[in-house]
Design an enzyme around this catalytic site. Structure first.
Site, PDB file in Angstrom:
ATOM      1  CE1 TYR A  72      53.164  20.527  50.147  1.00 22.67           C
ATOM      2  CE2 TYR A  72      55.534  20.732  49.797  1.00 22.67           C
ATOM      3  CZ  TYR A  72      54.379  21.154  50.432  1.00 22.67           C
ATOM      4  OH  TYR A  72      54.420  22.185  51.332  1.00 22.67           O
ATOM      5  CG  PHE A 124      42.884  45.723  40.827  1.00 26.75           C
ATOM      6  CD1 PHE A 124      41.802  46.063  40.031  1.00 26.75           C
ATOM      7  CD2 PHE A 124      42.778  44.619  41.659  1.00 26.75           C
ATOM      8  CE1 PHE A 124      40.639  45.300  40.059  1.00 26.75           C
ATOM      9  CE2 PHE A 124      41.615  43.859  41.691  1.00 26.75           C
ATOM     10  CZ  PHE A 124      40.546  44.190  40.888  1.00 26.75           C
ATOM     11  CG  ASP A 125      39.421  46.420  43.804  1.00 30.90           C
ATOM     12  OD1 ASP A 125      40.147  45.583  43.266  1.00 30.90           O
ATOM     13  OD2 ASP A 125      38.185  46.417  43.703  1.00 30.90           O
ATOM     14  CG  ASP A 217      48.293  44.428  38.533  1.00 29.21           C
ATOM     15  OD1 ASP A 217      48.048  43.403  37.860  1.00 29.21           O
ATOM     16  OD2 ASP A 217      47.526  44.833  39.425  1.00 29.21           O
ATOM     17  CB  ALA A 219      45.483  41.317  35.302  1.00 32.51           C
ATOM     18  CE  LYS A 260      41.367  40.023  36.435  1.00 33.21           C
ATOM     19  NZ  LYS A 260      41.586  39.599  37.828  1.00 33.21           N
ATOM     20  CG  HIS A 453      33.673  47.419  45.348  1.00 31.09           C
ATOM     21  ND1 HIS A 453      34.686  47.858  46.164  1.00 31.09           N
ATOM     22  CD2 HIS A 453      34.267  46.682  44.390  1.00 31.09           C
ATOM     23  CE1 HIS A 453      35.835  47.413  45.710  1.00 31.09           C
ATOM     24  NE2 HIS A 453      35.612  46.682  44.650  1.00 31.09           N
TER      25      HIS A 453
HETATM   26  C1  LIG Z   1      44.653  44.718  37.493  1.00 33.94           C
HETATM   27  C2  LIG Z   1      44.316  43.658  38.477  1.00 33.94           C
HETATM   28  N1  LIG Z   1      45.223  43.296  39.402  1.00 33.94           N
HETATM   29  C3  LIG Z   1      44.979  42.337  40.313  1.00 33.94           C
HETATM   30  C4  LIG Z   1      43.772  41.677  40.337  1.00 33.94           C
HETATM   31  C5  LIG Z   1      43.512  40.643  41.397  1.00 33.94           C
HETATM   32  O1  LIG Z   1      43.495  39.395  40.846  1.00 33.94           O
HETATM   33  P1  LIG Z   1      42.654  38.141  41.410  1.00 33.94           P
HETATM   34  O2  LIG Z   1      41.216  38.468  41.216  1.00 33.94           O
HETATM   35  O3  LIG Z   1      43.112  37.000  40.569  1.00 33.94           O
HETATM   36  O4  LIG Z   1      43.001  37.966  42.828  1.00 33.94           O
HETATM   37  C6  LIG Z   1      42.799  42.022  39.399  1.00 33.94           C
HETATM   38  C7  LIG Z   1      41.481  41.341  39.421  1.00 33.94           C
HETATM   39  O5  LIG Z   1      40.495  41.758  38.868  1.00 33.94           O
HETATM   40  C8  LIG Z   1      43.074  43.032  38.442  1.00 33.94           C
HETATM   41  O6  LIG Z   1      42.173  43.422  37.517  1.00 33.94           O
END
Ligand SMILES: Cc1ncc(COP(=O)(O)O)c(C=O)c1O
Length: 461
Positions: A72, A124-125, A217, A219, A260, A453
């Site tokens: 843990y 990002f969304d 961000d 990814a 990613k 979506h």
């Molecule tokens: C640029 C970006 N930020 C954040 C995320 C969110 O990540 P997760 O899907 O691991 O929650 C994504 C996911 O596609 C992304 O492409």
């Protein structure tokens, strides 16, 4: 002649995929409300809905999973992950999260403020969803070239933030009304387009002048670094990790969806240089994710990520990765399919507006293409257009996005170029018959417009 241009790996384990008939696929589409997210994965022949969490792990990653320490608190796997993250990011404080959106949530809670602006290239969304819930005001200030989906103007960094737009907002609203700048590398929403080192440097300088924190961000940090190495003067002889570390020297905090460029199926990171921010992130992780040294990840998943980050920053891997995406782009261009050029890092983006010129944006042309790709060949792609990025004004009137795209995302190390030929063939054939298609009607969307979506339902017109 240089011969060693093939994939830098060989295949040790395979997963069967099922073939299906067009009649079956038509029925499945109907049952799924013509929304690819609502299809069952086993109904799909080639799955390009996302590059997220869909990577094939290496033998070294699977081996590392066996030594996962599931304690843990203070598990060995956390320290292995921490070392790997520090090596790639050049930043000291590492908080794991269960995936990227959890890091987004923590970051939103720390950096975004109700009624204050969050500047981004293209948010990002999941950040957008978090911001909507909090009442923060996300604005997308990608350079104009980043919104141009017609032809190849040769612009190498279409993910850059427009510094003039950023300065104008500061002048107009006052720096005190801007809570954070978030740069997404690569910029997912407009084609996995990279951000240059020069842009990161200049954004950071401008933000610093007004005391606005910068977050990356990250990814797709390795793919972005490869583009910097191959496209930006002065970086051709730098290693990928030298480049990633310089990228992160321009921010205070980074979030990452490790699904990613972490080359793993689950995981996220919140990484920072700021000790106080780290302490706050630890508290938020404890409440929402898990204890500081696992934050929602199992020990074995942290081990796999520690190895995956190292593999993703290898130049041989990145050369293969970026070339494979380009291969698909070239095959589509040969068939006259309108795509965003140059191709970016993690997929090919088809311009739905130019593809189906007879289908207006209010009838979801890119989503119509998603439906056609699945109906014809069982290929699953994703819409990034009127449904995903459409919003509403205060009277509920629709606002349509500048870009109208279908993304063919390529999972990492999963498909061969023969799979990509199938995709190019079906897309090319649909394009030839494009005038025989009509659009879609949105019949259900769900409570949060920014996330519609994922849950939307459509009918064929
Ligand atoms: C640029 C970006 N930020 C954040 C995320 C969110 O990540 P997760 O899907 O691991 O929650 C994504 C996911 O596609 C992304 O492409």
């Amino acid at each position: 002649m240089y011969y060693q241009t093939a994939e830098p790996f060989k295949i040790k384990v395979v997963e069967q995929i099922k073939k299906s008939t067009k009649r079956e696929r038509q029925q499945w589409l109907k049952e799924a409300g013509y929304n690819a997210f609502r299809l069952k994965a086993e109904q799909v022949y080639i799955d390009c809905i996302t590059d997220s969490g869909t990577s094939a792990m290496s033998d070294k990653q699977w081996a590392a999973m066996m030594i996962g320490d599931e304690s843990y608190a203070g598990c060995k796997s956390f320290y292995n992950l921490e070392t790997s993250v520090q090596d790639v990011f050049g930043m000291p404080y590492v908080q794991p999260t269960h995936q990227g959106r959890a890091a987004d949530y923590i970051m939103t809670r720390i950096y975004a403020k109700p009624k204050k602006y969050a500047i981004g290239n293209m948010h990002f969304d999941t950040f957008r969803g978090n911001a909507e819930v909090l009442g923060a005001l996300p604005v997308d200030y990608v350079v104009d070239e980043g919104l141009n989906s017609v032809g190849n103007t040769g612009y190498p960094f279409k993910g850059n933030i427009d510094l003039n737009k950023m300065q104008n907002l500061i002048n107009e609203k006052g720096a005190e009304n801007i809570s954070v700048v978030i740069v997404t590398v690569t910029c997912n929403n407009n084609g996995g387009q990279p951000v240059s080192m020069q842009n990161l440097r200049e954004v950071s300088k401008l933000a610093k002048k007004y005391n606005i924190p910068v977050v990356i961000d990250s990814a797709r940090l390795a793919e972005n670094a490869y583009f910097i190495k191959t496209r930006e003067k002065g970086y051709e002889n730098k290693s990928i990790k030298e480049i990633t570390r310089e990228m992160f020297s321009y921010c205070e905090t980074a979030t990452m969806s490790s699904k990613k460029d972490g080359l793993v199926n689950i995981g996220g990171l919140f990484v920072t240089k700021n000790k106080d921010v780290f302490a706050m992130a630890n508290q938020l992780a404890i409440v929402h994710e898990g204890f500081i040294t696992y934050g929602g990840m199992s020990g074995r998943d942290m081990e796999a990520l520690a190895v995956g980050l190292q593999e993703a920053t290898s130049e041989d891997y990145l050369e293969y990765r970026i070339q494979q995406v380009k291969y698909l782009g070239d095959q589509l261009l040969k068939r006259n399919v309108p795509i965003i050029e140059p191709t970016g890092g993690h997929g090919v983006y088809v311009d739905g507006r130019r593809f189906f010129e007879n289908i207006p944006q209010c009838e979801f042309p890119s989503q119509r293409l998603v439906v056609a790709m699945f109906e014809e060949a069982g290929v699953r792609c994703v819409e990034l257009g009127a449904c995903a990025f459409g919003s509403k004004d205060s009277d509920g009137n629709p606002i349509w996005p500048a870009l109208e795209l279908m993304r063919i995302a390529l999972p990492r190390r999963v498909y061969t170029n023969s799979h990509l030929d199938v995709i190019a063939n079906v897309c090319g054939d649909i394009y030839k018959n494009r005038n025989s298609f009509s659009g879609l009607k949105l019949v259900y969307e769900g409570p949060i417009t920014a996330l519609r979506h994922f849950t939307a339902g459509f009918e064929l017109l």
